[in-house]
Motif scaffolding. Structure first.
Motif, PDB file in Angstrom:
ATOM      1  N   ASN A  71      53.654 134.379 136.387  1.00 19.74           N
ATOM      2  CA  ASN A  71      54.984 133.917 136.788  1.00 19.74           C
ATOM      3  C   ASN A  71      55.526 134.676 137.997  1.00 19.74           C
ATOM      4  O   ASN A  71      56.724 134.656 138.259  1.00 19.74           O
ATOM      5  CB  ASN A  71      55.963 134.047 135.611  1.00 19.74           C
ATOM      6  CG  ASN A  71      56.128 135.501 135.177  1.00 19.74           C
ATOM      7  OD1 ASN A  71      55.414 136.381 135.646  1.00 19.74           O
ATOM      8  ND2 ASN A  71      57.065 135.744 134.278  1.00 19.74           N
ATOM      9  N   LYS A  72      54.640 135.341 138.715  1.00 19.81           N
ATOM     10  CA  LYS A  72      55.066 136.058 139.929  1.00 19.81           C
ATOM     11  C   LYS A  72      54.665 135.226 141.146  1.00 19.81           C
ATOM     12  O   LYS A  72      53.725 135.544 141.867  1.00 19.81           O
ATOM     13  CB  LYS A  72      54.439 137.460 139.962  1.00 19.81           C
ATOM     14  CG  LYS A  72      54.901 138.334 138.799  1.00 19.81           C
ATOM     15  CD  LYS A  72      54.118 139.635 138.723  1.00 19.81           C
ATOM     16  CE  LYS A  72      54.536 140.611 139.785  1.00 19.81           C
ATOM     17  NZ  LYS A  72      53.888 141.945 139.600  1.00 19.81           N
ATOM     18  N   GLU A 137      61.055 119.951 144.071  1.00 16.75           N
ATOM     19  CA  GLU A 137      61.104 120.233 142.632  1.00 16.75           C
ATOM     20  C   GLU A 137      59.722 120.098 141.992  1.00 16.75           C
ATOM     21  O   GLU A 137      59.369 120.869 141.092  1.00 16.75           O
ATOM     22  CB  GLU A 137      62.114 119.304 141.959  1.00 16.75           C
ATOM     23  CG  GLU A 137      63.556 119.651 142.315  1.00 16.75           C
ATOM     24  CD  GLU A 137      64.569 118.780 141.600  1.00 16.75           C
ATOM     25  OE1 GLU A 137      64.146 117.807 140.919  1.00 16.75           O
ATOM     26  OE2 GLU A 137      65.774 119.056 141.715  1.00 16.75           O
ATOM     27  N   LYS A 138      58.933 119.141 142.457  1.00 18.52           N
ATOM     28  CA  LYS A 138      57.575 118.997 141.933  1.00 18.52           C
ATOM     29  C   LYS A 138      56.708 120.199 142.305  1.00 18.52           C
ATOM     30  O   LYS A 138      55.864 120.638 141.517  1.00 18.52           O
ATOM     31  CB  LYS A 138      56.955 117.699 142.454  1.00 18.52           C
ATOM     32  CG  LYS A 138      57.559 116.457 141.829  1.00 18.52           C
ATOM     33  CD  LYS A 138      56.902 115.190 142.351  1.00 18.52           C
ATOM     34  CE  LYS A 138      57.502 113.953 141.686  1.00 18.52           C
ATOM     35  NZ  LYS A 138      56.899 112.699 142.200  1.00 18.52           N
ATOM     36  N   ILE A 139      56.904 120.732 143.507  1.00 22.67           N
ATOM     37  CA  ILE A 139      56.175 121.929 143.932  1.00 22.67           C
ATOM     38  C   ILE A 139      56.553 123.116 143.060  1.00 22.67           C
ATOM     39  O   ILE A 139      55.699 123.885 142.600  1.00 22.67           O
ATOM     40  CB  ILE A 139      56.468 122.234 145.419  1.00 22.67           C
ATOM     41  CG1 ILE A 139      55.822 121.174 146.318  1.00 22.67           C
ATOM     42  CG2 ILE A 139      55.972 123.630 145.797  1.00 22.67           C
ATOM     43  CD1 ILE A 139      56.209 121.282 147.780  1.00 22.67           C
ATOM     44  N   ILE A 140      57.850 123.269 142.804  1.00 23.90           N
ATOM     45  CA  ILE A 140      58.338 124.374 141.966  1.00 23.90           C
ATOM     46  C   ILE A 140      57.730 124.298 140.567  1.00 23.90           C
ATOM     47  O   ILE A 140      57.285 125.304 140.007  1.00 23.90           O
ATOM     48  CB  ILE A 140      59.882 124.353 141.902  1.00 23.90           C
ATOM     49  CG1 ILE A 140      60.475 124.707 143.274  1.00 23.90           C
ATOM     50  CG2 ILE A 140      60.393 125.319 140.833  1.00 23.90           C
ATOM     51  CD1 ILE A 140      61.972 124.489 143.368  1.00 23.90           C
ATOM     52  N   ASN A 144      54.832 126.909 139.228  1.00 22.66           N
ATOM     53  CA  ASN A 144      55.603 127.866 138.433  1.00 22.66           C
ATOM     54  C   ASN A 144      56.324 128.868 139.348  1.00 22.66           C
ATOM     55  O   ASN A 144      56.229 130.090 139.168  1.00 22.66           O
ATOM     56  CB  ASN A 144      54.679 128.596 137.445  1.00 22.66           C
ATOM     57  CG  ASN A 144      55.451 129.395 136.418  1.00 22.66           C
ATOM     58  OD1 ASN A 144      56.608 129.088 136.107  1.00 22.66           O
ATOM     59  ND2 ASN A 144      54.812 130.432 135.886  1.00 22.66           N
ATOM     60  N   ILE A 145      57.035 128.354 140.335  1.00 25.56           N
ATOM     61  CA  ILE A 145      57.716 129.200 141.320  1.00 25.56           C
ATOM     62  C   ILE A 145      58.903 129.890 140.666  1.00 25.56           C
ATOM     63  O   ILE A 145      59.831 129.242 140.172  1.00 25.56           O
ATOM     64  CB  ILE A 145      58.195 128.366 142.531  1.00 25.56           C
ATOM     65  CG1 ILE A 145      57.011 127.642 143.189  1.00 25.56           C
ATOM     66  CG2 ILE A 145      58.926 129.250 143.512  1.00 25.56           C
ATOM     67  CD1 ILE A 145      55.977 128.551 143.801  1.00 25.56           C
TER      68      ILE A 145
END
Length: 409
Positions: A71-72, A137-140, A144-145
């Motif tokens: 998650n980093k 939003e799909k990229i995020i 897992n940005i």
């Protein structure tokens, strides 16, 4: 002949009343209208439809990379990245440090011309399209940005982003690099706001709530194998700067200063639009074209050629890079009202972003150093000040606190 055709052919004092063309902006897609020679950028419905289609197609590529399991993950967003510039240099510094701490780095822009930044995973979208929020939003979600950080010289790219919605998906921050950001109301909605200059905050951004000042820094370890400058009778100066209209005051300041003081000089830097500005400068100041030596890799070039120059000129990051090599550095902001100065041990603490404005402390305290004293060169050697006060180690610890991460290797 209809009215549109008539206006396209009609001229007043030799200037076309109306003409159409493509924009010369970095995305190469916006349409351009000229009325009496004045450029107006516009986007018609057909252009917007193509932009939306482009984003949908491009996001298939954007989402095709393998996602990290931790998650980093941080995403840096800018309207574009140039071949060489202050934002790009600063970003590369922080990316290297983030990687040491186990972070995965992604970049999103409309266009990236920076070779080093291209080595990382780059996403591309058109920010003028109404579907850019959906694509981001799909990229995020896919990658897992955990943190999205915008790099701002202008806040125009925010017009199609819903900040409140983005904040529900990730931590949202921004870094302001100059005084061109207008939508302070939107900036204040971000989770964190970084400014590269305290003076910039005091004189332009007092309405920004709870900003954090993190000044530009230098990675000292990058210079471990670099030579240190020594005076061996050099007479020539060099300005290192992008050749663009946003830098014209700085470039002309350097040229005028050198001409006035009979200092031979060179100017290093790339120009985006086929030598247009160089041609104007050559004509205006009666220069030889060979004073422009083209785009350089600043660090590699100085490593090989440092002993050729009496001093290095520019603003911002180049002052840090020249100073860490022990070379005298000249802050070349504007010839108007003598907004230029050599950096010395005495006036070092009066700067934060190594530019000079009328309100700058160095003006208020009358500490400008207008001439290089060859009999007392020691006072211009500010390497120790840079190591102690502008090291990336100090700045990065502060940055990790801002994004909510721990300083642990």
């Amino acid at each position: 002949m209809n009215l549109k055709e008539f206006m396209k052919t009609c001229r007043i004092f030799g200037i076309p009343v109306l003409s159409f063309g493509s924009s010369d902006k970095l995305d190469y897609k916006r349409k351009q209208l000229k009325i009496f020679g004045i450029k107006i950028k516009y986007k018609n419905l057909n252009w917007l439809r193509h932009a939306a289609k482009y984003n949908l197609e491009q996001n298939i590529k954007n989402l095709s990379y393998e996602a990290s399991k931790n998650n980093k993950n941080i995403l840096f967003i800018a309207s574009y990245f140039v071949e060489a510039g202050g934002i790009e240099t600063r970003l590369l510094q922080y990316i290297k440090e983030l990687e040491k701490f186990g972070w995965n780095v992604y970049l999103l822009s409309e266009n990236n011309s920076n070779k080093k930044l291209k080595e990382y995973i780059n996403f591309y979208l058109n920010f003028d399209s109404s579907n850019v929020q959906e694509c981001l939003e799909k990229i995020i979600e896919k990658y897992n940005i955990s943190c999205v950080e915008f790099q701002f010289k202008s806040s125009k790219i925010l017009k199609n982003f819903d900040i409140k919605s983005l904040k529900r998906k990730t931590k949202l921050g921004c870094c302001l690099h100059n005084i061109g950001v207008k939508r302070i109301d939107k900036i204040n909605k971000f989770d964190y706001k970084i400014l590269v200059s305290g003076q910039m905050y005091q004189h332009h951004y007092k309405n920004i709530l709870n900003p954090v000042i993190i000044k530009n820094s230098v990675n000292v370890s990058d210079f471990n194998n670099f030579p240190q400058w020594k005076f061996i009778g050099q007479k020539k100066a060099i300005l290192i700067s992008r050749i663009g209209m946003e830098k014209i005051e700085s470039i002309e300041c350097f040229i005028k200063y050198c001409i006035k003081n009979s200092i031979p000089f060179e100017i290093a830097g790339g120009e985006q639009y086929k030598n247009t500005l160089k041609d104007k400068l050559v004509k205006k100041f009666n220069l030889k074209r060979n004073v422009f030596i083209g785009q350089i890799n600043t660090l590699e070039y100085l490593k090989e050629n440092l002993d050729k120059y009496l001093f290095i000129a520019g603003v911002g990051q180049v002052i840090l890079e020249g100073g860490i090599m022990g070379c005298p550095v000249f802050i070349s902001s504007s010839y108007n009202k003598e907004n230029y100065s050599f950096l010395t041990k005495e006036n070092f603490d009066l700067f934060d972003n190594f530019t000079i404005k009328s309100y700058s402390p160095i003006n208020k305290e009358n500490k400008k150093e207008l001439y290089l004293d060859l009999l007392n060169l020691e006072k211009y050697i500010i390497k120790d000040e840079l190591v102690n006060k502008r090291s990336i180690d100090y700045c990065f610890k502060k940055y990790l606190e801002v994004i909510g991460a721990k300083y642990e290797k």
